[in-house]
Motif scaffolding. Structure first.
Motif, mmCIF file in Angstrom:
data_model
loop_
_atom_site.group_PDB
_atom_site.id
_atom_site.type_symbol
_atom_site.label_atom_id
_atom_site.label_comp_id
_atom_site.label_asym_id
_atom_site.label_seq_id
_atom_site.Cartn_x
_atom_site.Cartn_y
_atom_site.Cartn_z
ATOM 1 N N HIS A 34 -25.725 -21.453 -4.077
ATOM 2 C CA HIS A 34 -24.911 -22.750 -4.471
ATOM 3 C C HIS A 34 -25.481 -23.318 -5.565
ATOM 4 O O HIS A 34 -25.856 -24.564 -5.412
ATOM 5 C CB HIS A 34 -24.485 -23.298 -3.376
ATOM 6 N N PRO A 35 -25.799 -22.738 -6.731
ATOM 7 C CA PRO A 35 -26.422 -23.363 -8.022
ATOM 8 C C PRO A 35 -25.882 -24.933 -8.157
ATOM 9 O O PRO A 35 -24.731 -24.883 -8.253
ATOM 10 C CB PRO A 35 -26.386 -22.525 -9.078
ATOM 11 N N GLN A 36 -26.592 -25.985 -8.420
ATOM 12 C CA GLN A 36 -26.379 -27.142 -8.913
ATOM 13 C C GLN A 36 -26.639 -27.482 -10.467
ATOM 14 O O GLN A 36 -26.252 -28.513 -10.807
ATOM 15 C CB GLN A 36 -27.016 -28.263 -8.187
ATOM 16 N N ALA A 37 -27.237 -26.355 -11.112
ATOM 17 C CA ALA A 37 -27.471 -26.740 -12.261
ATOM 18 C C ALA A 37 -27.753 -25.099 -13.027
ATOM 19 O O ALA A 37 -27.763 -24.246 -12.178
ATOM 20 C CB ALA A 37 -28.910 -27.082 -12.540
ATOM 21 N N PRO A 38 -27.578 -24.845 -14.229
ATOM 22 C CA PRO A 38 -27.600 -23.436 -14.915
ATOM 23 C C PRO A 38 -29.039 -22.929 -14.219
ATOM 24 O O PRO A 38 -28.897 -21.656 -13.964
ATOM 25 C CB PRO A 38 -27.754 -23.549 -16.423
ATOM 26 N N VAL A 39 -30.093 -23.564 -14.392
ATOM 27 C CA VAL A 39 -31.150 -23.002 -13.401
ATOM 28 C C VAL A 39 -31.567 -23.717 -12.471
ATOM 29 O O VAL A 39 -31.523 -24.869 -12.086
ATOM 30 C CB VAL A 39 -32.743 -23.246 -14.279
ATOM 31 N N HIS A 40 -31.346 -22.838 -11.093
ATOM 32 C CA HIS A 40 -31.485 -23.372 -9.749
ATOM 33 C C HIS A 40 -32.292 -22.534 -8.917
ATOM 34 O O HIS A 40 -31.597 -21.463 -8.452
ATOM 35 C CB HIS A 40 -30.160 -23.978 -9.088
ATOM 36 N N VAL A 41 -33.488 -22.783 -8.645
ATOM 37 C CA VAL A 41 -34.554 -21.650 -8.083
ATOM 38 C C VAL A 41 -34.894 -22.413 -6.993
ATOM 39 O O VAL A 41 -35.672 -23.666 -7.257
ATOM 40 C CB VAL A 41 -35.482 -21.052 -9.029
ATOM 41 N N LEU A 42 -34.996 -21.837 -5.855
ATOM 42 C CA LEU A 42 -35.806 -22.171 -4.930
ATOM 43 C C LEU A 42 -37.234 -21.864 -4.646
ATOM 44 O O LEU A 42 -37.203 -20.391 -4.755
ATOM 45 C CB LEU A 42 -35.094 -21.940 -3.534
ATOM 46 N N VAL A 43 -38.141 -22.405 -4.227
ATOM 47 C CA VAL A 43 -39.520 -22.154 -4.238
ATOM 48 C C VAL A 43 -40.166 -22.345 -2.796
ATOM 49 O O VAL A 43 -40.011 -23.681 -2.394
ATOM 50 C CB VAL A 43 -40.355 -22.664 -5.201
ATOM 51 N N ILE A 44 -40.533 -21.421 -2.134
ATOM 52 C CA ILE A 44 -40.938 -21.644 -0.583
ATOM 53 C C ILE A 44 -42.271 -21.178 -0.536
ATOM 54 O O ILE A 44 -42.794 -20.078 -1.033
ATOM 55 C CB ILE A 44 -39.996 -20.801 0.202
ATOM 56 N N PRO A 45 -42.893 -21.688 0.505
ATOM 57 C CA PRO A 45 -44.142 -21.050 1.064
ATOM 58 C C PRO A 45 -43.960 -19.922 1.766
ATOM 59 O O PRO A 45 -42.821 -19.751 2.521
ATOM 60 C CB PRO A 45 -45.036 -22.091 1.773
ATOM 61 N N LYS A 46 -44.583 -18.564 1.792
ATOM 62 C CA LYS A 46 -43.984 -17.490 2.566
ATOM 63 C C LYS A 46 -44.534 -17.971 4.120
ATOM 64 O O LYS A 46 -43.801 -17.575 5.058
ATOM 65 C CB LYS A 46 -44.963 -16.372 2.154
ATOM 66 N N ALA A 47 -45.429 -18.774 4.340
ATOM 67 C CA ALA A 47 -45.670 -19.272 5.711
ATOM 68 C C ALA A 47 -44.586 -20.293 5.914
ATOM 69 O O ALA A 47 -44.348 -21.191 5.089
ATOM 70 C CB ALA A 47 -47.068 -19.788 5.924
ATOM 71 N N HIS A 48 -44.137 -20.331 7.428
ATOM 72 C CA HIS A 48 -43.225 -21.502 7.798
ATOM 73 C C HIS A 48 -44.005 -22.648 7.996
ATOM 74 O O HIS A 48 -44.768 -22.785 8.821
ATOM 75 C CB HIS A 48 -42.394 -21.018 9.164
ATOM 76 N N HIS A 49 -43.304 -23.708 7.501
ATOM 77 C CA HIS A 49 -43.784 -24.927 7.495
ATOM 78 C C HIS A 49 -42.192 -25.839 7.508
ATOM 79 O O HIS A 49 -41.523 -25.428 6.635
ATOM 80 C CB HIS A 49 -44.590 -25.602 6.604
ATOM 81 N N ALA A 50 -41.907 -26.659 8.542
ATOM 82 C CA ALA A 50 -40.899 -27.371 8.523
ATOM 83 C C ALA A 50 -40.246 -28.189 7.230
ATOM 84 O O ALA A 50 -39.184 -28.084 7.109
ATOM 85 C CB ALA A 50 -40.768 -28.469 9.872
ATOM 86 N N ASP A 51 -41.341 -28.767 6.701
ATOM 87 C CA ASP A 51 -40.865 -29.290 5.543
ATOM 88 C C ASP A 51 -42.112 -29.586 4.776
ATOM 89 O O ASP A 51 -43.198 -29.262 4.985
ATOM 90 C CB ASP A 51 -40.181 -30.851 5.755
ATOM 91 N N VAL A 52 -41.926 -30.323 3.449
ATOM 92 C CA VAL A 52 -42.942 -30.533 2.529
ATOM 93 C C VAL A 52 -44.086 -31.343 3.113
ATOM 94 O O VAL A 52 -45.348 -31.044 2.671
ATOM 95 C CB VAL A 52 -42.497 -30.703 0.938
ATOM 96 N N ALA A 53 -43.947 -32.367 3.836
ATOM 97 C CA ALA A 53 -44.782 -33.238 4.280
ATOM 98 C C ALA A 53 -45.599 -32.548 5.218
ATOM 99 O O ALA A 53 -46.798 -32.754 5.354
ATOM 100 C CB ALA A 53 -44.130 -34.403 5.071
ATOM 101 N N ALA A 54 -45.058 -31.633 6.120
ATOM 102 C CA ALA A 54 -45.824 -30.963 7.003
ATOM 103 C C ALA A 54 -46.632 -29.956 6.414
ATOM 104 O O ALA A 54 -47.848 -29.705 6.973
ATOM 105 C CB ALA A 54 -44.780 -30.193 8.278
ATOM 106 N N LEU A 55 -46.107 -29.455 5.400
ATOM 107 C CA LEU A 55 -46.889 -28.361 4.766
ATOM 108 C C LEU A 55 -47.970 -28.738 4.039
ATOM 109 O O LEU A 55 -49.237 -28.541 3.989
ATOM 110 C CB LEU A 55 -45.982 -27.660 3.670
ATOM 111 N N ALA A 56 -48.063 -30.168 3.479
ATOM 112 C CA ALA A 56 -48.958 -30.988 2.914
ATOM 113 C C ALA A 56 -50.236 -31.276 3.781
ATOM 114 O O ALA A 56 -51.304 -31.157 3.399
ATOM 115 C CB ALA A 56 -48.520 -32.245 2.119
ATOM 116 N N VAL A 57 -49.739 -31.415 4.963
ATOM 117 C CA VAL A 57 -50.910 -31.870 6.013
ATOM 118 C C VAL A 57 -51.511 -30.811 6.371
ATOM 119 O O VAL A 57 -52.726 -30.576 6.819
ATOM 120 C CB VAL A 57 -50.220 -32.876 7.229
ATOM 121 N N ALA A 58 -50.857 -29.652 6.776
ATOM 122 C CA ALA A 58 -51.592 -28.302 7.533
ATOM 123 C C ALA A 58 -52.170 -27.448 6.476
ATOM 124 O O ALA A 58 -53.023 -26.790 6.839
ATOM 125 C CB ALA A 58 -50.086 -27.542 8.202
ATOM 126 N N ASP A 59 -51.698 -27.346 5.065
ATOM 127 C CA ASP A 59 -52.331 -26.566 4.137
ATOM 128 C C ASP A 59 -52.060 -27.200 2.836
ATOM 129 O O ASP A 59 -51.108 -26.652 1.905
ATOM 130 C CB ASP A 59 -51.724 -25.146 4.477
#
Length: 117
Positions: A34-59
């Motif tokens: 459901h793009p919100q702009a002409p370029v709308h790409v999601l970038v994810i870690p392959k490992a599951h982390h609930a949110d970016v704050a949890a990711l930053a702390v864990a890894d």
């Protein structure tokens, strides 16, 4: 770790289709359905982390990989020079609706204010 009830984990596992635009050993980038702009790409870690704050702390290194992938996507999509927005929604009040850390690379159009007043 991959969780079966997470749509982004299922994309990483190849169980749910996505239009992948960039992949590294630790990250995956794919077009938003459901793009919100002409370029709308999601970038994810392959490992599951609930949110970016949890990711930053864990890894923190993996968090850096996500940022590097976002920069590579912006360059490949042709929006790095003109500018792009990188958004991480965290928690329900922050607008997060998929609870797997992910950043939105938005570009190809001049964006408005970060928060509507």
């Amino acid at each position: 770790m991959v969780t079966s009830d997470c749509v982004f984990c299922r994309i990483v596992a190849g169980e749910t289709p996505a239009t992948v635009v960039h992949e590294t050993a630790t990250t995956l980038a794919f077009r938003d359905i459901h793009p919100q702009a002409p370029v709308h790409v999601l970038v994810i870690p392959k490992a599951h982390h609930a949110d970016v704050a949890a990711l930053a702390v864990a890894d923190p290194g993996l968090a850096g990989d996500v940022l590097a992938t976002a920069a590579a996507v912006a360059a490949a999509e042709g929006v790095a020079a003109s500018g792009f927005r990188l958004v991480f929604n965290t928690g329900a009040d922050g607008g997060q609706d998929v609870f797997h850390a992910h950043g939105h690379v938005l570009g190809g159009v001049r964006t408005g204010p970060m928060v509507a007043r």
